[in-house]
Structures are given as C-alpha cells and as structure tokens.
Design an enzyme around this catalytic site. Structure first.
Site, mmCIF file in Angstrom:
data_model
loop_
_atom_site.group_PDB
_atom_site.id
_atom_site.type_symbol
_atom_site.label_atom_id
_atom_site.label_comp_id
_atom_site.label_asym_id
_atom_site.label_seq_id
_atom_site.Cartn_x
_atom_site.Cartn_y
_atom_site.Cartn_z
ATOM 1 N N ARG A 115 -3.882 -7.465 -20.595
ATOM 2 C CA ARG A 115 -5.219 -6.592 -21.654
ATOM 3 C C ARG A 115 -4.499 -5.621 -22.375
ATOM 4 O O ARG A 115 -4.690 -5.839 -23.368
ATOM 5 C CB ARG A 115 -6.030 -6.598 -20.680
ATOM 6 C CG ARG A 115 -6.117 -5.320 -19.893
ATOM 7 C CD ARG A 115 -7.732 -5.497 -19.119
ATOM 8 N NE ARG A 115 -8.933 -4.988 -20.119
ATOM 9 C CZ ARG A 115 -9.168 -4.029 -20.597
ATOM 10 N NH1 ARG A 115 -8.490 -2.811 -20.698
ATOM 11 N NH2 ARG A 115 -10.165 -3.481 -21.341
ATOM 12 N N PRO A 154 0.758 -1.546 -0.413
ATOM 13 C CA PRO A 154 -0.462 -0.223 0.008
ATOM 14 C C PRO A 154 1.101 1.641 -0.300
ATOM 15 O O PRO A 154 0.243 2.237 -0.248
ATOM 16 C CB PRO A 154 -0.813 0.141 0.810
ATOM 17 C CG PRO A 154 -0.053 -1.031 2.144
ATOM 18 C CD PRO A 154 0.675 -1.980 1.259
ATOM 19 N N GLU A 179 1.560 -7.799 9.059
ATOM 20 C CA GLU A 179 1.907 -6.725 8.894
ATOM 21 C C GLU A 179 2.568 -6.427 7.631
ATOM 22 O O GLU A 179 2.726 -5.213 8.026
ATOM 23 C CB GLU A 179 2.662 -6.210 10.018
ATOM 24 C CG GLU A 179 1.697 -7.034 11.180
ATOM 25 C CD GLU A 179 0.421 -5.896 11.658
ATOM 26 O OE1 GLU A 179 0.645 -4.424 11.376
ATOM 27 O OE2 GLU A 179 -0.349 -6.459 11.926
ATOM 28 N N ASP A 190 -11.057 2.740 -23.158
ATOM 29 C CA ASP A 190 -12.220 2.635 -22.352
ATOM 30 C C ASP A 190 -10.813 3.922 -21.515
ATOM 31 O O ASP A 190 -10.213 4.814 -22.507
ATOM 32 C CB ASP A 190 -10.771 1.461 -22.191
ATOM 33 C CG ASP A 190 -10.945 0.234 -22.082
ATOM 34 O OD1 ASP A 190 -12.256 0.150 -22.329
ATOM 35 O OD2 ASP A 190 -10.352 -0.819 -22.229
#
Ligand code: SAH
Length: 253
Positions: free
Chosen positions: A155, A90, A117, A170
């Site tokens: 993709r 993150p 963690e 897109d």
C-alpha cells in the site's frame, strides 16, 4: 515490486490475493506475488521438509536443504542483483511503518514462511539477510505474517492507493521531508461520517463548521492527544511544532 514466497501452503494465499488492495495492486501490475511450494525443492519421494530437532524435544523443524535450494534457484534468475531474503520469525525485528517504508524501496523480496517449531537456525544465520516479526506473539506459521508484511508494504508503493493524501494521514505516517531522526508519525485523528447525530451521539461541531483552519487544528490536537494517552512511546520520535508542544503541555496540566 516482486514478492517470492516460499511456503508449504501456497494455496493459503488464494483468498487474500482475490480481494481488496492485494488484488488491485497485482491486477494493475504494481506488485507481483509468486508462490513457491517448498516441497518442490525436496529430493526424496515423500517430499520431506521437516525433521526432528537435534537434542530432543517436541515438534519438528524445517530442514535447511529445501529452503537453501529454493532461495538459490530464485537468486539464479537474477544473479547480478542482491536479493533481500526475509525469514518471518517472532525473533526478528519488529515490523513498523518505518520498516514497511524501508521494504517498499526494494524491487524484489524473498519471504520464507516457517512452520512447526521453526526453521533450522542455519537459514537465519547464513541465508536470510533479514528476520522480521509482526509482533510479540507466536503464530503457527509465517504465512499470515508474510501476508501482513506484503499488505503493509504494497500500500506504500506509488499509485497503489487511489488517494495518496490518505496515506500521509494514516497512523504512524512520517510526513514527507521529515529528518531521518524522526521515525514515527502520530496516531490518526478520529473520523466521522453521516449521520451527524446517531443515537444521541453527535459528531464534533467543528467538523461541520466548514472552517478548514479550525478543522486542521482540531485534527492535529486529537491526534496528539490520542498518541500522548495511548502511545507515549511514539511521541519522542515524532517531529513536533511549537503549537504541538503547547497543546501537549496543556494536556499534562
Ligand atoms: N519456536 C519458535 C516459533 C515457531 S512458530 C519461537 O518460539 O521463536 C512457526 C513459524 O511461524 C515461525 O518459523 C515463523 O515463520 C512464523 N511466526 C510465528 N510467529 C511469528 C511472528 N510473530 N512474526 C513472524 N513470524 C512468525
């Protein structure tokens, strides 16, 4: 393109590799996904991958040795090549369409999936060449983020989508030939299919008109308007024509 995934849950990837785009792309040989069980790189009887954090506190942390060993084993398969090593985290840079385009240029990527963690910081500092986050939220492991990264990247590989044109339209897609200063495309325009009237809600008339220039203009304006309302942050990085600017000005007044 080859993906080497280092994980304590290789079986996690079973169902996503058996469906849709990832299945087709791997069956057709556009991509290969190789799963590596982190526990295979441990050297104790219990196949330990984690330990308690120095300094105390809750939870467990992935030990550095098995991860370094796993990456070094993969690197030794092609020692002459520089091999990107991505830690899913993150705290990494955000995965965007532009980042996916960048990753799709690589011939091979190693993906490290954390758990608990997180991962001993020396992996981020001395082993990973990149850290990537899929968004400002915390999940329990790097497996879903790795799957997201792979799908977004695969993709984009030539030949994977049946219809290359659909990719160009897109959301976020940057039109071919766009100067490098522009890192984003617009949100996609709305799509409709039959029936032309559903519960009294009608499809916009212009889409039924058969007038291609009118349809092109309507779609472009819808995409501009949606982006302006929902993601004004993107607009600054989208290449705009004079016609686009006039439409945006008309919306603002
Ligand atoms: N304590 C860490 C989070 C650990 S979550 C922190 O607060 O930064 C456990 C693992 O899940 C991470 O090591 C990472 O591999 C994965 N993960 C969780 N959220 C993620 C995200 N948004 N993007 C990418 N990986 C994520």
């Amino acid at each position: 393109m080859i993906f080497d995934i280092i994980t304590i849950f290789p079986e996690f990837f079973g169902s996503i590799l058996e469906h849709g785009l990832l299945k087709r792309a791997t069956a057709a040989g556009h991509a290969a996904i190789r799963l590596h069980d982190l526990r295979d790189y441990t050297d104790d009887r219990h196949r330990t991958v984690d330990d308690r954090p120095f300094g105390g506190g809750p939870g467990m942390v992935f030990k550095p040795e098995p991860i370094f060993r796993a990456v070094e084993a993969l690197r030794s398969e092609a020692p002459e090549k520089s091999l990107p090593v991505i830690l899913l985290s993150p705290q990494g840079r955000l995965l965007t369409q532009a980042v996916a385009e960048e990753l799709a240029q690589a011939a091979r990527l190693i993906l490290i999936c954390g758990r608990y963690e997180g991962v001993d910081e020396r992996v981020a500092e001395y082993l990973a060449t990149d850290e990537i986050s899929i968004g400002d939220f915390v999940l329990s492991g790097g497996e879903l983020p790795a799957a997201v990264l792979m799908e977004a990247t695969i993709r984009l590989l030539p030949g994977v989508l049946g219809n290359e044109e659909s990719r160009q339209q897109d959301s976020f897609a940057v039109p071919a030939g766009t100067p490098a200063a522009f890192r984003h495309g617009l949100l996609d325009c709305p799509h409709y299919t039959r029936p032309a009237e559903f519960r009294h809600w009608k499809v916009p008339e212009v889409l039924l008109s058969g007038d291609h220039e009118q349809i092109r203009q309507w779609r472009r304006r819808q995409a501009l308007e949606k982006t302006w309302r929902r993601r004004p942050d993107l607009l600054a990085q989208v290449p705009l024509s004079e016609e686009d600017r006039q439409w945006l000005e008309s919306l603002a007044t």
